[in-house]
Design a protein around this motif. Sequence first.
Motif, PDB file in Angstrom:
ATOM      1  N   ILE A 257       1.404  40.404  20.356  1.00 23.68           N
ATOM      2  CA  ILE A 257       1.470  40.650  18.860  1.00 23.68           C
ATOM      3  C   ILE A 257       0.902  39.258  18.352  1.00 23.68           C
ATOM      4  N   ARG A 258       1.504  38.261  18.874  1.00 24.31           N
ATOM      5  CA  ARG A 258       1.212  36.839  18.073  1.00 24.31           C
ATOM      6  C   ARG A 258      -0.311  36.612  17.992  1.00 24.31           C
ATOM      7  N   GLU A 259      -0.971  36.940  19.543  1.00 23.07           N
ATOM      8  CA  GLU A 259      -2.460  36.961  19.500  1.00 23.07           C
ATOM      9  C   GLU A 259      -3.334  37.675  18.481  1.00 23.07           C
ATOM     10  N   LEU A 260      -2.745  39.062  18.261  1.00 20.23           N
ATOM     11  CA  LEU A 260      -3.441  39.972  17.362  1.00 20.23           C
ATOM     12  C   LEU A 260      -3.260  39.510  16.006  1.00 20.23           C
TER      13      LEU A 260
ATOM     14  N   ARG B  75     -12.874  37.585  18.616  1.00 17.28           N
ATOM     15  CA  ARG B  75     -11.369  37.335  19.278  1.00 17.28           C
ATOM     16  C   ARG B  75     -10.377  38.513  18.936  1.00 17.28           C
ATOM     17  N   LEU B  76     -10.457  39.238  18.016  1.00 18.43           N
ATOM     18  CA  LEU B  76      -9.721  40.248  17.660  1.00 18.43           C
ATOM     19  C   LEU B  76      -9.930  41.462  18.579  1.00 18.43           C
ATOM     20  N   ARG B  77     -11.332  41.804  18.854  1.00 15.37           N
ATOM     21  CA  ARG B  77     -11.555  42.783  19.766  1.00 15.37           C
ATOM     22  C   ARG B  77     -11.157  42.308  21.139  1.00 15.37           C
TER      23      ARG B  77
ATOM     24  N   THR C  48       1.600  49.906  16.890  1.00 17.08           N
ATOM     25  CA  THR C  48       2.147  48.473  17.245  1.00 17.08           C
ATOM     26  C   THR C  48       0.660  47.552  16.631  1.00 17.08           C
ATOM     27  N   ILE C  49      -0.299  48.031  17.593  1.00 17.04           N
ATOM     28  CA  ILE C  49      -1.320  47.092  17.099  1.00 17.04           C
ATOM     29  C   ILE C  49      -1.909  47.207  15.860  1.00 17.04           C
ATOM     30  N   ASP C  50      -2.174  48.286  15.118  1.00 14.56           N
ATOM     31  CA  ASP C  50      -2.554  48.236  13.699  1.00 14.56           C
ATOM     32  C   ASP C  50      -1.552  47.370  12.867  1.00 14.56           C
ATOM     33  N   ARG C  51      -0.179  47.400  13.068  1.00 12.01           N
ATOM     34  CA  ARG C  51       0.757  46.922  12.367  1.00 12.01           C
ATOM     35  C   ARG C  51       0.615  45.161  12.383  1.00 12.01           C
ATOM     36  N   ALA C  52       0.213  44.751  13.720  1.00 14.99           N
ATOM     37  CA  ALA C  52       0.025  43.439  14.105  1.00 14.99           C
ATOM     38  C   ALA C  52      -1.174  42.920  13.378  1.00 14.99           C
ATOM     39  N   VAL C  53      -2.269  43.824  13.307  1.00 13.67           N
ATOM     40  CA  VAL C  53      -3.366  43.470  12.901  1.00 13.67           C
ATOM     41  C   VAL C  53      -3.147  43.196  11.271  1.00 13.67           C
ATOM     42  N   LYS C  54      -2.609  44.124  10.547  1.00 14.55           N
ATOM     43  CA  LYS C  54      -2.631  44.206   8.933  1.00 14.55           C
ATOM     44  C   LYS C  54      -1.594  43.181   8.668  1.00 14.55           C
ATOM     45  N   ARG C  55      -0.657  42.718   9.365  1.00 18.10           N
ATOM     46  CA  ARG C  55       0.222  41.644   9.022  1.00 18.10           C
ATOM     47  C   ARG C  55      -0.631  40.376   9.070  1.00 18.10           C
ATOM     48  N   GLY C  56      -1.423  40.273   9.897  1.00 15.43           N
ATOM     49  CA  GLY C  56      -2.377  38.770  10.091  1.00 15.43           C
ATOM     50  C   GLY C  56      -3.251  38.942   8.805  1.00 15.43           C
ATOM     51  N   ALA C  57      -3.869  40.117   8.780  1.00 17.80           N
ATOM     52  CA  ALA C  57      -4.843  40.184   7.744  1.00 17.80           C
ATOM     53  C   ALA C  57      -4.345  39.799   6.174  1.00 17.80           C
ATOM     54  N   GLY C  58      -3.038  40.452   6.178  1.00 15.80           N
ATOM     55  CA  GLY C  58      -2.319  40.247   5.044  1.00 15.80           C
ATOM     56  C   GLY C  58      -1.819  39.027   4.656  1.00 15.80           C
TER      57      GLY C  58
ATOM     58  N   GLU D 102      -1.409  27.257  27.392  1.00 18.58           N
ATOM     59  CA  GLU D 102      -1.936  27.687  25.741  1.00 18.58           C
ATOM     60  C   GLU D 102      -0.734  28.209  25.346  1.00 18.58           C
ATOM     61  N   ALA D 103      -0.544  27.711  24.102  1.00 24.04           N
ATOM     62  CA  ALA D 103       0.620  28.214  23.298  1.00 24.04           C
ATOM     63  C   ALA D 103       0.104  28.475  21.990  1.00 24.04           C
ATOM     64  N   LEU D 104       0.908  29.497  21.464  1.00 27.72           N
ATOM     65  CA  LEU D 104       0.786  29.956  19.763  1.00 27.72           C
ATOM     66  C   LEU D 104       2.101  29.669  19.208  1.00 27.72           C
TER      67      LEU D 104
END
Length: 249
Positions: free
Chosen positions: A29-32, A48-50, A65-75, A100-102
């Motif tokens: 989810i962090r990466e998405l 990268r998102l792909r 879950t994927i869509d929510r993570a993407v929308k959160r990042g895009a928003g 490697e860390a986020l």
Amino acid sequence: MAGHSQFKNIMHRKGAQDAKRAKVFTKLIRELTTAARSGLPDPAANPRLRAAIIAARAANMTKDTIDRAVKRGAGGTEGDNYEEIRYEGYGPGGVAVIVEALTDNRNRTAGEVRAAFSKHGGSLGETGSVAFMFDRVGEIIYPAKVGSADDVLEAAIEAGADDCVSETETHRVACKAEDFFAVKDALEKRFGEAGEAKVVWRPQNQVAVDEERAQSLIKMLEVLEDSDDVQNVYANFEIADDVMRKLSA
């Protein structure tokens, strides 16, 4: 296209996938979120998102879950700003390790990583201290059923890959990091979506580790991977099969 020895994938050691499912989802989810924030929220226009979506699907993450993570990042939701950091050092037995860390808290993550190294006989170094012992490569993995070894090898060569190793259950294609998405897209036109596709650090050589040091090394790597902030861990170790069986018992 010469073959290479498949390096250890720490995430799959000792059947730990199920026990770490929640942590795996947290990392994905962090990466998405980060991928969506760093570019367009459209995976067709954001490589990268792909790649992040492919990894999430491979882990059986739901579309919602994927869509929510993407929308959160895009928003640009506050609190979802993660910084990418790479740590390098040596584990027991002189094994080179890349982490490697986020993270949303650099001090917390640095403290956790440093403690993992120091408590298990390792030493954290400067950025670049071990990366020269690894190659940055794209890795695209298909199940064996998609085609024969010759078919996949031919397709990999045509796609511009550097290496293709066919094993009992998988075809593992490697390419230069800068060619990753071009090679992946070409292969997907032939074989469909890859089972796994990402850019990784592949060690140039393996360091043999004896039983005593192997125990400390494995513990150190497990502690690192247990951190929510750590996305990937790569190491250039080789442990004999009989030692691994003994340690895994």
